[in-house]
Structures are given as C-alpha cells and as structure tokens.
Design an enzyme around this catalytic site. Structure first.
Site, short mmCIF file in Angstrom:
data_model
loop_
_atom_site.label_atom_id
_atom_site.label_comp_id
_atom_site.label_asym_id
_atom_site.label_seq_id
_atom_site.Cartn_x
_atom_site.Cartn_y
_atom_site.Cartn_z
N THR A 255 -5.47 -1.36 7.14
CA THR A 255 -5.67 -2.80 7.21
C THR A 255 -7.05 -3.12 7.76
OG1 THR A 255 -4.67 -2.85 9.42
CG2 THR A 255 -3.20 -3.25 7.55
N ARG B 48 6.72 -8.18 1.80
CA ARG B 48 7.56 -7.76 2.93
C ARG B 48 8.18 -8.98 3.61
NH1 ARG B 48 4.31 -4.28 6.49
NH2 ARG B 48 4.99 -2.57 5.15
N ASP C 35 -1.16 6.92 6.33
CA ASP C 35 -1.21 5.51 6.71
C ASP C 35 -2.11 5.35 7.94
OD1 ASP C 35 -0.64 2.85 6.54
OD2 ASP C 35 1.40 2.99 7.32
N LYS D 278 0.84 -1.21 0.00
CA LYS D 278 0.00 0.00 0.00
C LYS D 278 0.87 1.26 0.00
CE LYS D 278 -2.30 -1.55 3.63
NZ LYS D 278 -1.93 -3.00 3.63
N THR D 279 1.87 1.29 0.86
CA THR D 279 2.77 2.45 0.92
C THR D 279 3.57 2.57 -0.37
OG1 THR D 279 2.96 2.21 3.33
CG2 THR D 279 4.65 3.53 2.20
#
Length: 344
Positions: A160, A219, A111, A66-67
């Site tokens: 999330t 990640r 975020d 997302k980032t």
C-alpha cells in the site's frame, strides 16, 4: 462502534469469508480492466514459452484485490503459490528456506513487501534476476559462502506504500500495476456475486445502496453485505431491499457516500477547529486521537479521491465539497490590511 466497519484493512472476521468469496479465475474478477488485460497476455505468453512469467508488483490502497490477483495468477498458471509477508521474512535464512522449497514456475507472494528487511532485500536481488542465492555460513575466519541454484519462479509483491520500496527493488519487477478504487457499477456486480455465494436474498436497489456506500472497495462491500444480511434476518423477512439497506447502514453510521464517524470527525475537525486548514498531519492526529500513519494510509486516500480533502505542502485542507456535504457554511478568510508607511 467498537470497530470501523469501513476500514479497508482485513479484520479477523474477514478471513473465513475471503476463501469463499475470492474469485479463482481472471474471468471471474470484476473491475481493474486494464490490469486484467495485461495479466491475461502475460500469463498466456508464459504458458506458450513454458517459462516463469515476470515478477509482478501490485500496489494501491488496501482491500482492492492485490492478494486475490496473486492467487488468480497462480491458478491461471496452474502452479503452487507460497505466501509470506515482508515483516515475517526477517533473516536471510528465512528467505533461503522459502526459495529453496519453490518448484519451477511457482509463485511466491510477499505481502507488505515495503517492510522487507533491507539485508534480506539484498539477498533477494540475485534470486529475482539470476535465480541463485548466496548464503554466508559461519562467521570470522571460518566464514564461507554457499551458492544455491533456484528453480525459476515468479515473485508477486503487494504494497500500500509503493513510495517506500527502494529503487533497486522496484526495478527488478517486470510489471508494476496500480489498483484503483472501483466504480459503483463494478461494486454492484461484486455484491451480487457475493450475495449469490452466501445465499442472501437481495434485490437490485438494495445491492446498489450497499455498493454506493462501499468506498469503492470490494472488502468493505462484502463486509457491509454481511452486516446488512444480519439486520435483514433479525429486523425483516431476510430479504435485503433498498429500505432495509438504508436502515442497516444508518445504524452502522455509514452515510450515503460511505463516510463513517472517523471520516466525519477528520473533516469537521479541519473545518471547525482549523478554519478549513491547512493543518499539519501530526496536529490533526492529536485532534482526532488517531495515529498519523493510520490517517495517511487508511482514511485520506478515499477522502482525497472523493474530493473532500486536499493535501498541500502546508497541510490538509477541507474542500468546498466537504463544506457542502456536511452543511457547513464556508467563512471567507480576511487578509489583514497592511498599513501604509505614513500611518500610525
């Protein structure tokens, strides 16, 4: 282990690698094909009209990009990006300071937007819709409002917990895009790309072994690659093969499906202590010694997606696949025979 290596939440050690491994262009971003297509069209249309694009909401499990996508959007638009988070923007004045420093068509990335203060959220609505901000100065009889005109900007929110975002806030995003877990082939490409950037020697079999155990999360894949690289440098000749990957990941207690100690503890606790379930979240939390929110946000999504766990109205249940994976025989629950009215 002192830390959960397959935890998709960012760790301190990830930060130094994020900038290096993070793709800068949409073409370099692997996976999420539908989202990439939507973003590509939106960005090109915005460029043609020479205006700020619609506000975007990215949601889904942690660690899926997302980032990264927020930075890519800014890069593709050739604009600056300012970043913050929901908890950090605590007061309307904090929001005003951020918004007034945005130039035309800049991107503001928030975020954990679901944790935004509700008072701040009310101030954000007119900023998103009409690009103006009304701030109350002073209090009591001397109170007065100050209206600030803002340059058109694009807000990109990430969360999330999409269910915690209020309906008025969600309705102000032109695009709401869900990121899903990646398949093994996409993770394979990501590991290969990261290995090339980090100058790690790795063959295809070693790459796929890491990809299969990465829980469909880039990640986690990059974190496992770094740990296996360390193992290969100390225990082998520095090259990552299938055998080296298997030995390293076994040492890290990551099995062939990416399950770690806590995943196993959750499932086996449901099976052995609660006859396969259903068991309530709070009860399960006390049984494994983990916070309910952590179980719900971090562990469960992958276990449900892989078919090991079912979430029902009565609680969590282990599936037949979970019994099979852990080699536990499923016992048949016997329903007590109801006595006849005429029996003693």
């Amino acid at each position: 282990m002192s830390e959960r290596i397959t935890n998709p939440e960012p760790m301190e050690e990830d930060k130094q690698y994020d900038i290096t491994l993070r793709p800068k262009r949409l073409d370099d971003f692997v996976g999420q094909k539908k989202i990439k297509e939507i973003l590509s069209i939106t960005i090109e249309a915005g460029k043609l009209r020479n205006e700020a694009i619609d506000h975007i909401l990215f949601y889904g499990p942690p660690g899926l990009g997302k980032t990264t996508l927020a930075y890519i959007v800014a890069n593709e638009l050739k604009t600056d990006i300012k970043t913050s988070s929901g908890p950090a923007v605590d007061k309307p004045t904090d929001l005003a300071g951020i918004l007034t420093n945005l130039n035309e068509k800049d991107v503001l990335f928030l975020d954990e937007i679901h944790r935004l203060n509700h008072i701040v959220e009310e101030y954000l609505y007119p900023a998103m819709e009409d690009f103006n901000l009304e701030i109350i100065i002073d209090q009591g009889p001397s109170a007065r409002s100050l209206r600030l005109n803002l340059d058109p900007f694009t807000l990109i929110g990430a969360t999330t917990r999409a269910g915690l975002i209020t309906a008025p806030m969600r309705s102000r995003f032109g695009l709401a895009l869900r990121l899903d877990y990646y398949d093994a082939d996409d993770i394979f490409k990501i590991v290969l790309r990261s290995a090339k950037i980090l100058k790690v020697m790795i063959d295809e079999n070693g790459t796929m072994e890491i990809a299969k155990r990465s829980r469909g999360t880039p990640r986690v894949a990059n974190r496992l690659l770094r740990r296996v690289r360390d193992y290969a440098q100390i225990k082998a000749d520095g090259k990552i093969t299938k055998e080296i990957s298997q030995k390293a990941l076994k040492m890290l207690d990551v099995d062939e499906l990416g399950l770690d100690d806590m995943d196993k503890k959750l499932i086996t606790s449901i099976i052995k202590n609660y006859a396969g379930g259903p068991v309530g979240l709070k009860t399960l939390s006390m049984a494994v010694g983990e916070e309910p929110g952590t179980i719900e946000e971090i562990y469960e999504p992958y276990l449900v997606q892989q078919g090991f766990l079912k979430r029902t109205l009565r609680g969590r249940e282990a599936t037949t696949l979970a019994y099979k994976h852990f080699g536990i025989e499923k016992s048949v629950k016997k329903t007590p025979k109801q006595k006849s009215l005429f029996e003693d």
